[in-house]
Write a protein that holds these residues in place. Structure first.
Motif, PDB file in Angstrom:
ATOM      1  N   ARG A   1     -10.018   2.475  -4.630  1.00  0.00           N
ATOM      2  CA  ARG A   1      -8.879   1.550  -4.638  1.00  0.00           C
ATOM      3  C   ARG A   1      -8.175   2.010  -3.414  1.00  0.00           C
ATOM      4  NH1 ARG A   1      -5.170   1.990  -8.993  1.00  0.00           N
ATOM      5  NH2 ARG A   1      -4.170   0.313  -7.944  1.00  0.00           N
ATOM      6  N   ILE A   2      -8.459   2.884  -2.757  1.00  0.00           N
ATOM      7  CA  ILE A   2      -7.578   3.499  -1.540  1.00  0.00           C
ATOM      8  C   ILE A   2      -7.714   2.286  -0.555  1.00  0.00           C
ATOM      9  CG2 ILE A   2      -7.277   5.015   0.371  1.00  0.00           C
ATOM     10  CD1 ILE A   2      -8.426   7.108  -1.438  1.00  0.00           C
ATOM     11  N   LYS A   3      -8.896   1.732  -0.493  1.00  0.00           N
ATOM     12  CA  LYS A   3      -9.064   0.478   0.860  1.00  0.00           C
ATOM     13  C   LYS A   3      -8.007  -0.524   0.632  1.00  0.00           C
ATOM     14  CE  LYS A   3     -11.117  -1.448   4.135  1.00  0.00           C
ATOM     15  NZ  LYS A   3     -12.375  -1.835   4.217  1.00  0.00           N
ATOM     16  N   GLU A   4      -7.725  -1.127  -0.693  1.00  0.00           N
ATOM     17  CA  GLU A   4      -6.907  -2.376  -1.105  1.00  0.00           C
ATOM     18  C   GLU A   4      -5.566  -1.924  -0.770  1.00  0.00           C
ATOM     19  OE1 GLU A   4      -7.344  -3.688  -4.872  1.00  0.00           O
ATOM     20  OE2 GLU A   4      -6.951  -1.724  -5.945  1.00  0.00           O
ATOM     21  N   GLY A   5      -5.118  -0.764  -1.261  1.00  0.00           N
ATOM     22  CA  GLY A   5      -3.761  -0.205  -0.981  1.00  0.00           C
ATOM     23  C   GLY A   5      -3.390  -0.097   0.361  1.00  0.00           C
ATOM     24  N   PHE A   6      -4.404   0.456   1.186  1.00  0.00           N
ATOM     25  CA  PHE A   6      -4.217   0.966   2.664  1.00  0.00           C
ATOM     26  C   PHE A   6      -4.327  -0.318   3.606  1.00  0.00           C
ATOM     27  CE2 PHE A   6      -5.680   2.432   6.941  1.00  0.00           C
ATOM     28  CZ  PHE A   6      -4.366   3.287   7.139  1.00  0.00           C
ATOM     29  N   LYS A   7      -5.046  -1.156   3.203  1.00  0.00           N
ATOM     30  CA  LYS A   7      -5.271  -2.739   3.731  1.00  0.00           C
ATOM     31  C   LYS A   7      -3.837  -3.387   3.773  1.00  0.00           C
ATOM     32  CE  LYS A   7      -7.722  -6.964   4.069  1.00  0.00           C
ATOM     33  NZ  LYS A   7      -6.687  -7.927   3.944  1.00  0.00           N
ATOM     34  N   ALA A   8      -3.386  -3.352   2.514  1.00  0.00           N
ATOM     35  CA  ALA A   8      -1.968  -4.023   2.082  1.00  0.00           C
ATOM     36  C   ALA A   8      -1.012  -3.361   3.097  1.00  0.00           C
ATOM     37  CB  ALA A   8      -1.619  -3.749   0.560  1.00  0.00           C
ATOM     38  N   PHE A   9      -1.101  -1.989   3.080  1.00  0.00           N
ATOM     39  CA  PHE A   9       0.063  -1.180   3.800  1.00  0.00           C
ATOM     40  C   PHE A   9      -0.172  -1.451   5.369  1.00  0.00           C
ATOM     41  CE2 PHE A   9       0.067   2.457   6.625  1.00  0.00           C
ATOM     42  CZ  PHE A   9       1.250   3.020   6.691  1.00  0.00           C
ATOM     43  N   SER A  10      -1.348  -1.676   5.965  1.00  0.00           N
ATOM     44  CA  SER A  10      -1.505  -2.124   7.290  1.00  0.00           C
ATOM     45  C   SER A  10      -0.892  -3.465   7.726  1.00  0.00           C
ATOM     46  CB  SER A  10      -2.991  -1.950   7.490  1.00  0.00           C
ATOM     47  OG  SER A  10      -3.833  -3.080   7.006  1.00  0.00           O
ATOM     48  N   GLU A  11      -0.712  -4.232   6.634  1.00  0.00           N
ATOM     49  CA  GLU A  11      -0.340  -5.802   6.934  1.00  0.00           C
ATOM     50  C   GLU A  11       1.169  -5.759   6.564  1.00  0.00           C
ATOM     51  OE1 GLU A  11      -2.808  -7.736   4.116  1.00  0.00           O
ATOM     52  OE2 GLU A  11      -4.638  -7.765   5.416  1.00  0.00           O
ATOM     53  N   SER A  12       1.887  -4.595   6.337  1.00  0.00           N
ATOM     54  CA  SER A  12       3.101  -4.857   6.229  1.00  0.00           C
ATOM     55  C   SER A  12       4.009  -4.145   7.173  1.00  0.00           C
ATOM     56  CB  SER A  12       3.427  -3.553   4.881  1.00  0.00           C
ATOM     57  OG  SER A  12       3.407  -2.323   5.129  1.00  0.00           O
ATOM     58  N   SER A  13       5.415  -4.223   6.958  1.00  0.00           N
ATOM     59  CA  SER A  13       6.249  -3.465   7.910  1.00  0.00           C
ATOM     60  C   SER A  13       6.651  -2.131   7.881  1.00  0.00           C
ATOM     61  CB  SER A  13       7.678  -4.538   7.571  1.00  0.00           C
ATOM     62  OG  SER A  13       8.270  -4.428   6.365  1.00  0.00           O
ATOM     63  N   PHE A  14       5.831  -1.682   6.849  1.00  0.00           N
ATOM     64  CA  PHE A  14       5.960  -0.137   6.346  1.00  0.00           C
ATOM     65  C   PHE A  14       5.403   0.797   7.302  1.00  0.00           C
ATOM     66  CE2 PHE A  14       7.144  -2.454   2.547  1.00  0.00           C
ATOM     67  CZ  PHE A  14       8.403  -1.988   2.402  1.00  0.00           C
ATOM     68  N   VAL A  15       4.248   0.288   8.066  1.00  0.00           N
ATOM     69  CA  VAL A  15       3.657   1.093   8.928  1.00  0.00           C
ATOM     70  C   VAL A  15       4.597   1.983   9.951  1.00  0.00           C
ATOM     71  CG1 VAL A  15       1.990   1.037  10.832  1.00  0.00           C
ATOM     72  CG2 VAL A  15       1.710  -0.466   8.893  1.00  0.00           C
ATOM     73  N   GLY A  16       4.470   3.019   9.933  1.00  0.00           N
ATOM     74  CA  GLY A  16       5.487   3.885  10.657  1.00  0.00           C
ATOM     75  C   GLY A  16       6.841   4.284   9.843  1.00  0.00           C
ATOM     76  N   HIS A  17       6.838   3.730   8.853  1.00  0.00           N
ATOM     77  CA  HIS A  17       8.167   3.932   7.818  1.00  0.00           C
ATOM     78  C   HIS A  17       8.008   3.934   6.423  1.00  0.00           C
ATOM     79  CE1 HIS A  17      10.239   2.408  11.808  1.00  0.00           C
ATOM     80  NE2 HIS A  17       9.295   1.329  11.541  1.00  0.00           N
ATOM     81  N   LEU A  18       7.462   5.306   6.061  1.00  0.00           N
ATOM     82  CA  LEU A  18       7.330   5.671   4.789  1.00  0.00           C
ATOM     83  C   LEU A  18       7.773   6.892   4.160  1.00  0.00           C
ATOM     84  CD1 LEU A  18       3.199   5.238   4.310  1.00  0.00           C
ATOM     85  CD2 LEU A  18       4.915   3.823   3.200  1.00  0.00           C
ATOM     86  N   HIS A  19       8.727   7.364   4.799  1.00  0.00           N
ATOM     87  CA  HIS A  19       9.796   8.571   4.544  1.00  0.00           C
ATOM     88  C   HIS A  19      11.068   7.766   4.243  1.00  0.00           C
ATOM     89  CE1 HIS A  19       6.271  10.934   5.429  1.00  0.00           C
ATOM     90  NE2 HIS A  19       6.864  12.084   4.971  1.00  0.00           N
ATOM     91  N   GLY A  20      11.977   8.414   3.112  1.00  0.00           N
ATOM     92  CA  GLY A  20      13.138   7.780   2.947  1.00  0.00           C
ATOM     93  C   GLY A  20      13.040   7.054   1.643  1.00  0.00           C
ATOM     94  N   LYS A  21      13.538   7.737   0.459  1.00  0.00           N
ATOM     95  CA  LYS A  21      13.626   7.014  -0.790  1.00  0.00           C
ATOM     96  C   LYS A  21      14.236   5.702  -0.957  1.00  0.00           C
ATOM     97  CE  LYS A  21      15.687   7.864  -5.288  1.00  0.00           C
ATOM     98  NZ  LYS A  21      16.493   8.745  -6.297  1.00  0.00           N
ATOM     99  N   GLU A  22      15.187   5.301  -0.420  1.00  0.00           N
ATOM    100  CA  GLU A  22      16.057   3.960  -0.542  1.00  0.00           C
ATOM    101  C   GLU A  22      15.644   3.030   0.522  1.00  0.00           C
ATOM    102  OE1 GLU A  22      18.034   3.352  -2.987  1.00  0.00           O
ATOM    103  OE2 GLU A  22      18.012   5.341  -3.853  1.00  0.00           O
ATOM    104  N   GLU A  23      15.228   3.342   1.760  1.00  0.00           N
ATOM    105  CA  GLU A  23      15.095   2.576   2.549  1.00  0.00           C
ATOM    106  C   GLU A  23      13.573   2.131   2.832  1.00  0.00           C
ATOM    107  OE1 GLU A  23      15.778   6.560   4.877  1.00  0.00           O
ATOM    108  OE2 GLU A  23      16.392   5.494   3.085  1.00  0.00           O
ATOM    109  N   CYS A  24      12.591   3.023   2.416  1.00  0.00           N
ATOM    110  CA  CYS A  24      11.214   2.947   2.691  1.00  0.00           C
ATOM    111  C   CYS A  24      10.452   2.828   1.383  1.00  0.00           C
ATOM    112  CB  CYS A  24      10.545   4.015   3.417  1.00  0.00           C
ATOM    113  SG  CYS A  24      11.414   3.800   5.165  1.00  0.00           S
ATOM    114  N   GLU A  25      10.545   4.222   0.334  1.00  0.00           N
ATOM    115  CA  GLU A  25       9.695   4.428  -0.588  1.00  0.00           C
ATOM    116  C   GLU A  25       9.751   3.378  -1.639  1.00  0.00           C
ATOM    117  OE1 GLU A  25      10.687   8.470  -1.453  1.00  0.00           O
ATOM    118  OE2 GLU A  25       9.819   9.163   0.409  1.00  0.00           O
TER     119      GLU A  25
END
Length: 640
Positions: free
Chosen positions: A21-45
């Motif tokens: 299932r990692i593949k579908e989650g990672f693909k979704a991540f790669s298509e998002s604005s969260f690439v490079g921005h996954l730290h920070g509870k309110e603004e990212c997580e």
């Protein structure tokens, strides 16, 4: 080495038990604005967690959190396997720049995104699993995958088989590392194996063994972790393709034995963590990167295919380089995987009781059931939609006589253990079963609220319509839900769909999962396992749909299912009159009725036990009709 307080190493985390299932989650991540921005509870997580829900990566079974828990779990997985750069937590901050910007996709992450087959994904996981990035008890680095291979090869050396059971792995595999000597660990495993063989009550023995290991090892956490974490760790080890499932335990894949020998390692790493992370994020070396090893693995794979009598021809394919050899190997592994699935399909008729038990778990909302001391079936809470499709796919394979291949029937992906990875995507139906004289398209859903019709009514009819247009055989639809909403029943009762300007009347039968389970069980207990029985049920139920509204048709369907089961058991053919659908079929004041002779619609203004009164628009200048059961049976009138 004597460890005073043992612990359990975790390749991943229990928040994501299925590695594919990692593949579908990672693909979704790669298509998002969260690439490079996954730290920070309110603004990212928290926003990233919401995004995963919108993309159906996180399902309803995973309760919403306000602190971004699931986002952090996914981020940990991405970093653990080298798909993104992790945040460096050491004192030398300049190392982050040397490694890569945190939360950015790595070169190896890009490789993983391009892996579009199970063998290709397995190779990516194998590269990650071989990296020595986990801490031992004496604060060195090791790879759990390499360590377990060393244990399994030592077991093979002593016993002739590399197999390790579930309880052996749980107590002496995942609780040890190169701080121990492999020979000592195998001694413990063989002692456990011998003692268990002599025990008459295996379940009681396993529980006592877990308690003893916890007490002697100073493990203060829940003893349930031994098996819970063990199941998760074994699933991640198997995703390498080098290790296979055997019963509830593990065994080395014979066709990858040389890879296992090359990667097994019973000692800790001498490299620093930074060097390990650099390997991880660029793609660590594996044995098949060497041309000689790649040739040997390909030769072994061809031997396996020949033994299985699988036809293949690679005589015209180039094999001059390592890359070319591995491309051919991946192709043949895909062919072997399809052959394995065909063999799995052939075995499902023998597993019909287990399939029915899975249906029962889904109906009752439970997650596990012990069928015997060595057989427990489980449904992870966040994978229930996928397991519903998977269970009904297995049911279709058990009924058998399919014309299409098992991998052509399903619209969802499975892993190398034939377990579901995710539910079918949009754009096609869930299950396509082709037979000699007809096709049955099955759609399933876990939804049961009033939104069920909104979510399923349009796509189900569209998928059946598409198949009607494509096929030169009759097409029947089955809609199966844990609970079928009345509005959904009404939509399928009409069964109307416009393919462009062409009006179609579709045959789609809505059944509850419990109804289907009972019908499925009856097929096997009466030894009348044929797809024709399903078609007959659909036809019999469709006959009366124009005479009834949704509640009455639902009752009629329930009666047809019950009557078919009862009659096939050679029990009384007639049902108790108290549950027989009778005129006026649930028709009430205000129900719209189609006068088929005049092709006009009227409204019910009077209802009695044996007749109804239908009035029409005053502008039509048509007298009221008095209609009885015979008028409906002759097809002169129908509920709109």
């Amino acid at each position: 080495m004597s460890i005073s307080n043992i612990d359990i190493w975790q390749i991943a985390n229990n928040g994501l038990r299925n590695p594919l299932r990692i593949k579908e989650g990672f693909k979704a991540f790669s298509e998002s604005s969260f690439v490079g921005h996954l730290h920070g509870k309110e603004e990212c997580e928290i926003p990233f967690e919401n995004y995963l829900r919108e993309r159906n990566i996180i399902h309803a079974g995973q309760t919403s959190n306000t602190d971004g828990t699931y986002a952090r779990k996914w981020r940990l997985i991405f970093a653990r396997f080298g798909f993104i750069y992790d945040r460096y937590r050491g004192k030398k901050k300049e190392i982050q720049a040397e490694l890569g910007n945190e939360d950015e996709i790595t070169p190896f992450g890009r490789t993983f995104l391009s892996a579009d087959t199970v063998p290709a994904m397995q190779e990516c996981f194998l590269r990650s699993l071989g990296v020595e990035q986990y801490s031992t008890y004496d604060n060195k680095l090791f790879s759990p995958f390499r360590w377990i291979l060393a244990i399994m090869l030592e077991l093979e050396k002593r016993t002739g088989s590399s197999a390790i059971s579930r309880i052996e792995f749980a107590l002496w595999g995942q609780t040890t590392d190169p701080s121990y000597k492999v020979a000592d660990v195998v001694d413990k495993i063989l002692k456990l194996r011998s003692d268990r063989k002599q025990a008459t009550a295996k379940k009681k023995f396993d529980k006592t063994a877990q308690q003893k290991r916890a007490e002697e090892g100073g493990y203060s956490k829940s003893i349930r972790n031994f098996l819970d974490y063990g199941d998760m760790n074994m699933r991640y080890l198997r995703v390498s393709g080098v290790i296979l499932q055997k019963g509830r335990g593990l065994i080395i894949n014979p066709s990858k034995h040389i890879v296992a020998e090359k990667m097994a390692k019973a000692t800790a790493s001498e490299k620093e963590l930074l060097n390990q992370l650099k390997e991880l994020t660029t793609g660590a070396k594996i044995p098949t990167d060497n041309i000689d090893v790649a040739k040997k693995v390909l030769d072994k794979l061809q031997e396996t295919l020949k033994k299985r009598h699988v036809v293949f021809n690679i005589s015209d394919l180039p094999l001059a380089t390592t890359l070319e050899i591995n491309i051919v190997r991946n192709r043949l592994e895909e062919l072997l995987s399809q052959n394995d699935e065909i063999r799995y399909a052939q075995d499902q008729k023998r597993k019909w009781k287990e399939i029915a038990e899975y249906m029962t778990l889904l109906i009752k909302g439970r997650d596990r059931k012990e069928l015997s001391d060595d057989c427990v079936i489980e449904i992870p809470a966040d994978e229930r939609p996928a397991y519903l499709e998977w269970t009904l796919w297995r049911a279709a394979l058990a009924i058998d006589s399919l014309h299409n291949k098992p991998y052509e029937v399903r619209g969802f992906r499975i892993d190398s253990d034939f377990l579901p990875v995710s539910a079918a995507g949009g754009g096609r139906g869930d299950l396509y079963c082709e037979f000699d004289d007809y096709t049955i398209l099955t759609e399933v859903t876990m939804s049961s609220s009033s939104r069920q019709e909104a979510m399923e009514g349009e796509p189900v009819r569209r998928h059946v319509s598409d198949e009607v247009l494509r096929s030169n055989k009759p097409v029947y639809g089955l809609f199966i839900a844990v609970n079928v909403n009345t509005n959904t029943t009404e939509t399928f009762r009409h069964g109307v769909w416009f393919a462009g300007k062409e009006k179609q009347r579709l045959n789609i039968l809505p059944l509850s999962l419990e109804q289907f389970r009972d019908y499925f069980i009856n097929m096997f207990t009466t030894n009348r396992v044929t797809s024709e029985r399903l078609v007959d049920l659909i036809k019999n139920c469709e006959k009366k749909r124009d005479y009834m509204d949704a509640p009455a048709w639902s009752t009629y369907i329930a009666n047809e299912v019950s009557q078919e089961i009862n009659s096939s058991k050679a029990v009384e053919n007639k049902l108790d009159n108290s549950i027989t659908v009778r005129f006026p079929y649930g028709i009430s004041f205000g129900t719209l009725i189609l006068n088929k002779q005049r092709n006009v619609v009227g409204c019910v203004i009077g209802v009695s036990e044996d007749k109804i009164t239908v009035a029409y628009d005053i502008k039509l200048n048509i007298k009221n009709d008095t209609v009885d059961a015979k008028d409906f049976e002759k097809g002169l009138f129908a509920v709109v």
